[in-house]
Design an enzyme around this catalytic site. Structure first.
Site, PDB file in Angstrom:
ATOM      1  N   GLY A 131       0.941  -1.364  -0.041  1.00  0.00           N
ATOM      2  CA  GLY A 131       0.001   0.042   0.075  1.00  0.00           C
ATOM      3  C   GLY A 131       1.016   1.232  -0.024  1.00  0.00           C
ATOM      4  O   GLY A 131       0.398   2.329   0.134  1.00  0.00           O
ATOM      5  N   ALA A 188       2.622   4.106  -1.397  1.00  0.00           N
ATOM      6  CA  ALA A 188       2.644   4.967  -2.671  1.00  0.00           C
ATOM      7  C   ALA A 188       3.903   4.891  -3.486  1.00  0.00           C
ATOM      8  O   ALA A 188       3.825   5.034  -4.722  1.00  0.00           O
ATOM      9  CB  ALA A 188       1.932   6.171  -2.433  1.00  0.00           C
ATOM     10  N   ASP A 233       9.866  -7.034  -0.240  1.00  0.00           N
ATOM     11  CA  ASP A 233      10.251  -6.730   1.318  1.00  0.00           C
ATOM     12  C   ASP A 233      11.678  -6.242   1.006  1.00  0.00           C
ATOM     13  O   ASP A 233      12.553  -6.751   0.282  1.00  0.00           O
ATOM     14  CB  ASP A 233      10.271  -7.927   2.095  1.00  0.00           C
ATOM     15  CG  ASP A 233       9.965  -7.673   3.395  1.00  0.00           C
ATOM     16  OD1 ASP A 233       9.201  -6.925   3.833  1.00  0.00           O
ATOM     17  OD2 ASP A 233      10.737  -8.087   4.314  1.00  0.00           O
ATOM     18  N   GLY A 289      11.135   6.670   2.470  1.00  0.00           N
ATOM     19  CA  GLY A 289      11.687   5.819   3.352  1.00  0.00           C
ATOM     20  C   GLY A 289      12.932   6.293   3.909  1.00  0.00           C
ATOM     21  O   GLY A 289      13.011   7.625   4.324  1.00  0.00           O
ATOM     22  N   ARG A 337      16.097  -1.934  -5.634  1.00  0.00           N
ATOM     23  CA  ARG A 337      14.665  -2.366  -6.056  1.00  0.00           C
ATOM     24  C   ARG A 337      15.127  -2.423  -7.591  1.00  0.00           C
ATOM     25  O   ARG A 337      14.445  -3.323  -8.322  1.00  0.00           O
ATOM     26  CB  ARG A 337      13.665  -1.321  -5.662  1.00  0.00           C
ATOM     27  CG  ARG A 337      12.439  -1.722  -6.035  1.00  0.00           C
ATOM     28  CD  ARG A 337      11.340  -0.901  -5.540  1.00  0.00           C
ATOM     29  NE  ARG A 337      11.232  -1.488  -3.835  1.00  0.00           N
ATOM     30  CZ  ARG A 337      11.643  -0.417  -2.910  1.00  0.00           C
ATOM     31  NH1 ARG A 337      11.867   0.633  -3.170  1.00  0.00           N
ATOM     32  NH2 ARG A 337      11.576  -0.804  -1.740  1.00  0.00           N
TER      33      ARG A 337
END
Length: 200
Positions: free
Chosen positions: A11, A13, A71, A155, A183
């Site tokens: 969730g 964004a 994750d 983050g 990522r």
């Protein structure tokens, strides 16, 4: 080629936006699980891999679609790898990203050893009972800065200095970050496995 719909088990964004950018050139429609009112999975694994599998299975089961789960977190050498899998809730349940990186900066006060890395595990499950999920993992080396810098990213990006530079991840453009980040690299690995297995 028909477009394949995949639910993204987050969730967050910021993550949804990153995934959409990374997969923009492929015949994939990435749908956030929030679009389906999927309840958040209980992340009770002890590793990034376990938690990613838990989240992917939860999203696939709730939607009936293939699912990708991410994750990820930050490991700090001086803190014996913390916050690690607890990165999103380092400052407590419901903590904001700012709360988390402020707590990390406070714990690093006076520390000369500041090496750290972001870790990312991506898991793709064709369905909730998939016995052989595709797993991709990558890391991004850097250091913890002394203060927050930059307006981009999300983050811990404002306090993560990239490689040996004095530039934080939050000072990079989206394109620069996607080319360097944990990522982005994990996504390239996942896409390579997709192509090898005929998914793309």
């Amino acid at each position: 080629m028909s477009i394949q719909s995949i639910v993204l088990a987050t969730g967050n964004a910021g993550k949804v936006r990153e995934f959409a950018q990374l997969l923009a050139d492929y015949p994939l429609e990435i749908l956030p699980q929030s679009q389906f009112n999927v309840a958040e999975a209980v992340e009770d694994g002890t590793t990034f891999v376990e938690n990613a599998i838990i989240k992917a299975r939860n999203a696939a089961r709730a939607t009936g679609l293939p699912a990708i789960a991410d994750d990820s977190g930050i490991e700090v050498d001086a803190l014996n790898g913390r916050p690690g899998i607890y990165s999103a809730r380092f400052a407590g349940e419901g903590a904001s990203a700012t709360d988390n990186w402020q707590k990390l900066l406070a714990e690093m006060t006076g520390q000369e050893q500041r090496n750290a890395r972001f870790q990312c595990v991506l898991v793709y499950m064709r369905h909730a009972e998939d016995p052989s999920p595709i797993i991709a993992q990558a890391s991004w080396e850097g250091r913890i800065g002394d203060a927050a810098r930059g307006e981009h990213g999300h983050g811990y990006d404002p306090i993560f200095l990239v490689g040996n530079s004095d530039q934080s991840a939050a000072e990079l453009s989206d394109a620069e970050k996607n080319a360097l980040s944990h990522r982005g690299k994990a996504m390239n690995e996942l896409l390579a496995q997709f192509k090898a297995k005929g998914i793309l």
